[in-house]
Write a protein that holds these residues in place. Structure first.
Motif, mmCIF file in Angstrom:
data_model
loop_
_atom_site.group_PDB
_atom_site.id
_atom_site.type_symbol
_atom_site.label_atom_id
_atom_site.label_comp_id
_atom_site.label_asym_id
_atom_site.label_seq_id
_atom_site.Cartn_x
_atom_site.Cartn_y
_atom_site.Cartn_z
ATOM 1 N N GLU A 145 16.962 39.976 45.099
ATOM 2 C CA GLU A 145 17.828 41.085 45.502
ATOM 3 C C GLU A 145 17.379 42.389 44.853
ATOM 4 O O GLU A 145 17.375 43.450 45.492
ATOM 5 N N SER A 146 16.970 42.326 43.599
ATOM 6 C CA SER A 146 16.479 43.514 42.910
ATOM 7 C C SER A 146 15.202 44.032 43.564
ATOM 8 O O SER A 146 15.018 45.252 43.706
ATOM 9 N N LEU A 147 14.328 43.125 43.965
ATOM 10 C CA LEU A 147 13.091 43.532 44.635
ATOM 11 C C LEU A 147 13.388 44.252 45.936
ATOM 12 O O LEU A 147 12.826 45.329 46.213
ATOM 13 N N ARG A 148 14.269 43.683 46.750
ATOM 14 C CA ARG A 148 14.583 44.291 48.049
ATOM 15 C C ARG A 148 15.231 45.665 47.877
ATOM 16 O O ARG A 148 14.875 46.622 48.565
ATOM 17 N N ARG A 149 16.156 45.760 46.960
ATOM 18 C CA ARG A 149 16.818 47.052 46.761
ATOM 19 C C ARG A 149 15.876 48.074 46.118
ATOM 20 O O ARG A 149 15.955 49.275 46.401
ATOM 21 N N PHE A 150 14.975 47.610 45.270
ATOM 22 C CA PHE A 150 14.048 48.530 44.617
ATOM 23 C C PHE A 150 13.078 49.145 45.623
ATOM 24 O O PHE A 150 12.869 50.362 45.621
ATOM 25 N N VAL A 151 12.486 48.328 46.491
ATOM 26 C CA VAL A 151 11.538 48.878 47.464
ATOM 27 C C VAL A 151 12.258 49.774 48.468
ATOM 28 O O VAL A 151 11.692 50.777 48.939
ATOM 29 N N ASP A 152 13.503 49.431 48.809
ATOM 30 C CA ASP A 152 14.291 50.312 49.677
ATOM 31 C C ASP A 152 14.503 51.676 49.018
ATOM 32 O O ASP A 152 14.344 52.724 49.660
ATOM 33 N N THR A 191 11.322 43.031 55.230
ATOM 34 C CA THR A 191 11.145 43.158 53.784
ATOM 35 C C THR A 191 9.682 43.358 53.426
ATOM 36 O O THR A 191 9.352 44.153 52.541
ATOM 37 N N LEU A 192 8.791 42.680 54.117
ATOM 38 C CA LEU A 192 7.362 42.856 53.862
ATOM 39 C C LEU A 192 6.929 44.287 54.158
ATOM 40 O O LEU A 192 6.102 44.853 53.437
ATOM 41 N N SER A 193 7.473 44.872 55.212
ATOM 42 C CA SER A 193 7.131 46.258 55.535
ATOM 43 C C SER A 193 7.590 47.201 54.435
ATOM 44 O O SER A 193 6.862 48.123 54.045
ATOM 45 N N ALA A 244 6.433 50.669 49.807
ATOM 46 C CA ALA A 244 6.721 51.003 48.414
ATOM 47 C C ALA A 244 5.459 50.949 47.566
ATOM 48 O O ALA A 244 5.251 51.808 46.694
ATOM 49 N N CYS A 245 4.601 49.970 47.808
ATOM 50 C CA CYS A 245 3.348 49.865 47.048
ATOM 51 C C CYS A 245 2.444 51.056 47.334
ATOM 52 O O CYS A 245 1.813 51.610 46.423
ATOM 53 N N VAL A 246 2.358 51.475 48.595
ATOM 54 C CA VAL A 246 1.531 52.637 48.946
ATOM 55 C C VAL A 246 2.112 53.897 48.308
ATOM 56 O O VAL A 246 1.373 54.751 47.786
ATOM 57 N N ILE A 247 3.432 54.039 48.342
ATOM 58 C CA ILE A 247 4.066 55.218 47.745
ATOM 59 C C ILE A 247 3.793 55.279 46.249
ATOM 60 O O ILE A 247 3.398 56.324 45.705
ATOM 61 N N MET A 248 3.996 54.162 45.544
ATOM 62 C CA MET A 248 3.753 54.165 44.102
ATOM 63 C C MET A 248 2.266 54.323 43.790
ATOM 64 O O MET A 248 1.895 54.917 42.774
ATOM 65 N N HIS A 249 1.400 53.813 44.656
ATOM 66 C CA HIS A 249 -0.042 54.043 44.501
ATOM 67 C C HIS A 249 -0.346 55.536 44.512
ATOM 68 O O HIS A 249 -1.075 56.058 43.652
ATOM 69 N N ASN A 250 0.222 56.260 45.476
ATOM 70 C CA ASN A 250 0.000 57.705 45.538
ATOM 71 C C ASN A 250 0.622 58.422 44.344
ATOM 72 O O ASN A 250 0.067 59.415 43.850
ATOM 73 N N MET A 251 1.758 57.941 43.881
ATOM 74 C CA MET A 251 2.370 58.545 42.702
ATOM 75 C C MET A 251 1.488 58.362 41.472
ATOM 76 O O MET A 251 1.370 59.273 40.640
#
Length: 427
Positions: free
Chosen positions: A150-157, A345-347, A352-359
């Motif tokens: 649940e934390s993973l899903r809410r975090f990436v959202d 959820t995979l999307s 989120a991974c791409v966004i944090m990569h750019n950050m």
């Protein structure tokens, strides 16, 4: 219900044998019982063992390990385990906690303090960074499997909603100017980056969808189409196409050229070998179509000029391959087989991974002005979709110019001459 049974029994007596009567009646009674049964309210399960995880003590140990004034593990170890600097992590954690009340630490009805925001986000980051299953974080973070998911899903959202508009933006005028300067230095005037696709294996793909998601690798995969620049910034990420598609099918469904076709992309004007062009282009491999906005290599180059161009193009377009490699190294969840069951959820995880990569690229490389945050969104950042600013005829004409084969061939010839005459020792 008894009246229904008696009516059914009289009907069965008239037309069925005794054995068939009782079998059919038993099935009907069972179905009717389950249909009318009331669902029990969720709560404690009788005889279920409740684990005492010492969540408050776990938070104190984690805080001392990483966030204290004199932490047990210094900045280098923090960077390796969280994939980013502590300052950037704290910025993300503070924004996420303020965005979603789920991450605010609370007390339950028994006045027991629950999980902290640091614990929940650490569980999500460990799954993203190391690709481990949810229950692998329990021993250190003191968090249950279902809570970790649940934390993973809410975090990436939250990451997508908070930072997606800024860190997955399409290039604005300032970005385009910088990208054109980078392309000029590499010997490709008008280049905006390179494009390619990456496959992410889907381990828990539902059985009925596996035929759709299986491609050349004989296992279900999901495709990420991306455009990256030389500084590893990912400017475009289109994810979700089944693995049975190739790069051409993905490109035809991608919103990559929507802004350009609708007249909302920044203008690009450049000259190569005496010819003027009004659209930027991306470097691509041989499978992509011969469009005016794509420059491919030469399969069988003949002559020194063609061979030099092929070598230069193939070297320059590796920037997107490097970006894929860095993305997978930072976030192992997109390198290994995905264990999540649903594509939505995979999307969100991929975005989120791409966004944090750019950050991280911004935080460590200063590829853009660190003070430029696009707080109000509208002036500098245009969305990928919206109301068209052109008439239908203008929109169709723009698509024709984007896919014009003659412009593609002329641009390639001009780039061959430009590289040979102006950058003979660059590659």
């Amino acid at each position: 219900m008894p009246r229904k049974r008696s009516l059914l029994r009289r009907q069965l007596d008239d037309s069925s044998s005794d054995d068939d009567d009782f079998e059919i009646l038993a099935v009907v009674v069972t179905v009717d019982t389950f249909a009318n049964a009331k669902k029990k309210h969720g709560g404690s399960v009788p005889a279920h063992r409740v684990l005492y995880r010492d969540r408050e003590g776990g938070h104190k140990r984690m805080f001392q390990d990483y966030l204290a004034v004199n932490p047990t593990y210094g900045p280098e170890i923090f960077r390796r385990r969280y994939r980013m600097s502590r300052e950037l992590f704290l910025r993300i954690m503070k924004a996420v906690e303020g965005h979603d009340d789920y991450f605010v630490q609370k007390r339950n009805a028994a006045n027991v303090l629950g999980l902290s925001c640091f614990q929940k986000i650490t569980a999500a980051m460990r799954m993203l960074s190391y690709g481990v299953p949810a229950d692998a974080t329990d021993e250190y973070v003191r968090i249950g499997e279902s809570t970790a998911l649940e934390s993973l899903r809410r975090f990436v959202d939250a990451v997508d909603e908070l930072f997606g508009e800024e860190y997955l933006r399409y290039p604005n005028e300032a970005d385009t100017t910088r990208l054109l300067a980078i392309g000029e230095q590499k010997g490709f005037p008008g280049m905006l980056g390179s494009i390619d696709c990456m496959h992410w294996a889907w381990k828990n793909c539902p059985y009925e969808k596996q035929g759709q998601y299986k491609g050349h690798v004989e296992k279900p995969t999901i495709i990420l189409e991306a455009v990256a620049s030389n500084d590893l910034w990912i400017w475009h990420a289109f994810f979700g196409m089944p693995g049975s598609h190739n790069d051409i099918n993905v490109l035809h469904r991608s919103p990559l050229f929507d802004n350009l076709a609708e007249g909302r992309a920044p203008e690009v004007n450049f000259s190569v070998n005496g010819h003027d062009y009004t659209m930027g282009y991306y470097l691509a491999d041989g499978i992509y179509p011969t469009w005016a906005t794509l420059v491919k290599s030469i399969t069988l180059p003949m002559g020194n000029k063609s061979q030099y161009f092929a070598r230069a193009q193939e070297a320059a377009r590796k920037m997107v391959e490097r970006a894929f490699g860095v993305l997978q190294s930072r976030f192992a969840i997109v390198r290994g087989p995905a264990r999540i069951w649903d594509i939505q959820t995979l999307s969100k995880i991929m975005r989120a991974c791409v966004i944090m990569h750019n950050m991280i690229v911004e935080d460590e490389g200063f590829v853009v002005d660190p003070n430029e945050r696009f707080d109000y969104g509208g002036e500098n950042v245009e969305p990928a979709h919206g109301q068209p600013t052109r008439t239908l005829d203008e929109y169709i004409d723009a698509h024709r110019r984007i896919r014009d084969k003659e412009t593609h061939l002329q641009l390639k010839e001009d780039l061959i001459e430009h590289l040979w005459n102006h950058h003979p020792d660059l590659y």
